[in-house]
Write an enzyme that holds these catalytic residues in place. Sequence first.
Site, short mmCIF file in Angstrom:
data_model
loop_
_atom_site.label_atom_id
_atom_site.label_comp_id
_atom_site.label_asym_id
_atom_site.label_seq_id
_atom_site.Cartn_x
_atom_site.Cartn_y
_atom_site.Cartn_z
N HIS A 133 0.91 -1.26 0.18
CA HIS A 133 0.14 -0.01 -0.23
C HIS A 133 0.98 1.28 -0.15
CE1 HIS A 133 -2.65 -2.99 2.45
NE2 HIS A 133 -2.81 -3.20 1.19
C1 FAD Z 1 0.07 -9.66 -0.84
C2 FAD Z 1 -0.60 -8.40 -0.97
C3 FAD Z 1 -1.90 -8.33 -0.23
C4 FAD Z 1 -2.74 -7.19 -0.44
N1 FAD Z 1 -3.93 -7.08 0.24
C5 FAD Z 1 -4.57 -6.11 0.04
C6 FAD Z 1 -5.91 -6.12 0.82
O1 FAD Z 1 -6.30 -6.81 1.71
N2 FAD Z 1 -6.67 -5.17 0.55
C7 FAD Z 1 -6.32 -4.18 -0.09
O2 FAD Z 1 -7.10 -3.04 -0.27
N3 FAD Z 1 -5.16 -4.07 -0.92
C8 FAD Z 1 -4.37 -5.15 -0.69
N4 FAD Z 1 -3.33 -5.05 -1.52
C9 FAD Z 1 -2.91 -4.26 -2.45
C10 FAD Z 1 -3.77 -4.38 -3.97
O3 FAD Z 1 -3.47 -5.26 -4.27
C11 FAD Z 1 -3.62 -3.10 -4.57
O4 FAD Z 1 -4.20 -1.88 -3.93
C12 FAD Z 1 -4.30 -2.95 -5.92
O5 FAD Z 1 -4.04 -4.31 -6.71
C13 FAD Z 1 -3.81 -1.87 -6.88
O6 FAD Z 1 -4.31 -2.19 -7.92
P1 FAD Z 1 -3.98 -1.21 -9.20
O7 FAD Z 1 -4.69 -1.78 -10.52
O8 FAD Z 1 -3.93 0.21 -8.99
O9 FAD Z 1 -2.42 -1.84 -9.46
P2 FAD Z 1 -1.74 -3.30 -9.73
O10 FAD Z 1 -2.60 -4.26 -9.25
O11 FAD Z 1 -0.31 -3.17 -9.20
O12 FAD Z 1 -1.78 -3.25 -11.31
C14 FAD Z 1 -1.04 -2.65 -12.26
C15 FAD Z 1 -0.67 -3.33 -13.46
O13 FAD Z 1 -0.07 -2.46 -14.11
C16 FAD Z 1 1.02 -3.28 -14.73
N5 FAD Z 1 2.38 -2.25 -15.17
C17 FAD Z 1 2.97 -1.59 -14.21
N6 FAD Z 1 3.92 -0.82 -15.01
C18 FAD Z 1 3.64 -1.30 -16.51
C19 FAD Z 1 4.04 -0.46 -17.67
N7 FAD Z 1 5.15 0.25 -17.62
N8 FAD Z 1 3.43 -0.98 -18.78
C20 FAD Z 1 2.35 -1.80 -18.66
N9 FAD Z 1 1.91 -2.54 -17.63
C21 FAD Z 1 2.39 -2.12 -16.46
C22 FAD Z 1 1.52 -4.22 -13.74
O14 FAD Z 1 2.25 -5.32 -14.55
C23 FAD Z 1 0.20 -4.55 -13.07
O15 FAD Z 1 -0.29 -5.64 -13.72
C24 FAD Z 1 -2.31 -6.40 -1.45
C25 FAD Z 1 -1.33 -6.59 -2.24
C26 FAD Z 1 -0.56 -7.43 -2.06
C27 FAD Z 1 0.77 -7.85 -2.82
#
Ligand code: FAD
Length: 587
Positions: free
Chosen positions: A516
Amino acid sequence: MRLLPAVDVVIVGGGWAGLLMAKELGSRTSLSIVVLERGEPRKTEDYADSMDELDYSIRLRMMQDLSQETVALRYSRKQRALPLRQHGSFLPGAGVGGAGEHWNATVPRFQPDIFELRSRTIAKYGASALPEDCAMQDWGITYDELEPYYTRADLMLGSCGKAGNIRGKLMDGGNIFEGWRSAEYPNPATKVPYFSALFQDAARSLGYHPYPNPGATLSRAYTNPDGIARGACAYCGFCDRFGCMIGAKAQPTNTLLPVIQKHKNVSLRTGAWVRRVIHDNAGGRRKARGVTYVTASGQEVFQPADVVLLCSWTLSNTKLLLLSGAGDAYDPVIGKGTVGRNLTHQLQIPSAVGFFEQPLNRFMGSGAAGIVISDFDGDVFDHSKVRFLRGGTIYAMSFGYRPIASFGVLPASVKTRWGSEWKKASLHYYDRAGRITSSSEHLPYKSNYMDLDPTYKDRLGDPLLRLTLDWRENERRMAEFITAKCVELTRAMGAKEVLPAAPLEHYDTTRYQSTHLQGGAIMGATPEESVVNTYFQHWQIENLFVLGGSAFPQSASANPTLTLLALAFRSADAIVDRYLKAPGPLA
Ligand SMILES: Cc1cc2nc3c(=O)[nH]c(=O)nc-3n(C[C@H](O)[C@H](O)[C@H](O)COP(=O)(O)OP(=O)(O)OC[C@H]3O[C@@H](n4cnc5c(N)ncnc54)[C@H](O)[C@@H]3O)c2cc1C
């Protein structure tokens, strides 16, 4: 460089943020939409054989490959940063679904006052109460404005829990300190495993207000408003760091992807590593023209688009803005510029380990199953006798303790640290040790920020993102206060011995804290103090939207994903209902 045919919308990143936008824009318009994801394709069936702790949890099969890209980190501007070569304090995802595939699925809402933190704190405590160097600020939006979008996100995920405040009416058994909600959770809370039940009783005996942790792993079969049906959790305990093999845990691949796949106007390209947002000045207005990316075979490609959405999580969003010169980079010396500022993590601490006489059955559980108290969260308790601002939640989770990670946790009374006596004690305590954890706010400081590292590069030759990050006295005092409460609770649970967490010193890159991380492209009411407006729209490049935790001006004690989904729903509404009809600033 290969030039591709133009599309209407390009989305960078295929996690919760990117796929939610693809679903919303793809379902409600006929725009041509391309999602670019640097990682591999994924689907629920891939997880059929995923109950392998070594592969998934210890060797971190689903996480970003640090030999391809990492970050450099230092505590202060005076130091030279070093690259993180092993995963530790956070675990960025890669591949379709992003980190949302291997998350715990805990889905609390933020305390309402977080959104107006600076003005509320100053109104109550005066400006002199802000710690030196503090960069706390308001978000430009209120909880009341966001509530309907929180409800939409809860319905989409099928959130399970017990409301504590429905339209101002406090509800027994829920979190009475939470902001108001318009309705009860879509589903009841998951089961309360034995260890968490001990915590619940202890918390009540001390006069606190325990409630079930809200989660997006289903307590019963559920069909969401998009018609996506998922089954109930089997409490196998392989949730965080794993994809759910039965689809009970909400993940982008089981909740969003099936909807997106029905729409021919949306396509998803994997192995597409985005390097730059291309923008120029036309007719006095700066506009994004598309993005460049490198394919899995190493070919550089330009994807033109009318609208660009960066949804690549806090670190990549910030890095892409800095590499692309999209906005003014933050300079901590003169305090000018906005891109990169307000980097926060979250203060997640295993505050007390209790050692019990009886077995705790901790091998079974669910990623978000547990009991929480919010009696020391945010500003809900009397701060007149403490020397810090804000606070956090305390919880006893039962997410299924796995043998490799949980083996060898021993009380101080066991002196031996090797050999057959150690093995005997480790076997005895394997299911008799339980952790009480706290999750607290991390205030933003002017000297915690992100920029481009002058030395280290990623596999494509671009500079690594550099994190300048450390805890301050506010966090250290808060951790000390909350650890004492956790020790008290663990004793009240009947633990025979309690091991408190060590005092907080510097930011520790080796201990997992949470994934986070916030900031870098923060939202706000004016371009002077923020990179994006409250619709995630870039102030200087109106057809560029930067979504996710990168927009949060500070961390909450609560996990961020539900809030980022709520804000993304609001942004999608604004794009569909207003921006597409009359492109221009939304705020
Ligand atoms: C073990 C673990 C447990 C968690 N538990 C919780 C929980 O219980 N509750 C909670 O609220 N949150 C939790 N989280 C956090 C939560 O997973 C994230 O807040 C959420 O997934 C963020 O979503 P997002 O789409 O913003 O980013 P992400 O899920 O990180 O997705 C971003 C995507 O962009 C891609 N990307 C990055 N850079 C590039 C690039 N240059 N070109 C193309 N693609 C790219 C990545 O490969 C990724 O697939 C947890 C995380 C982990 C690792």
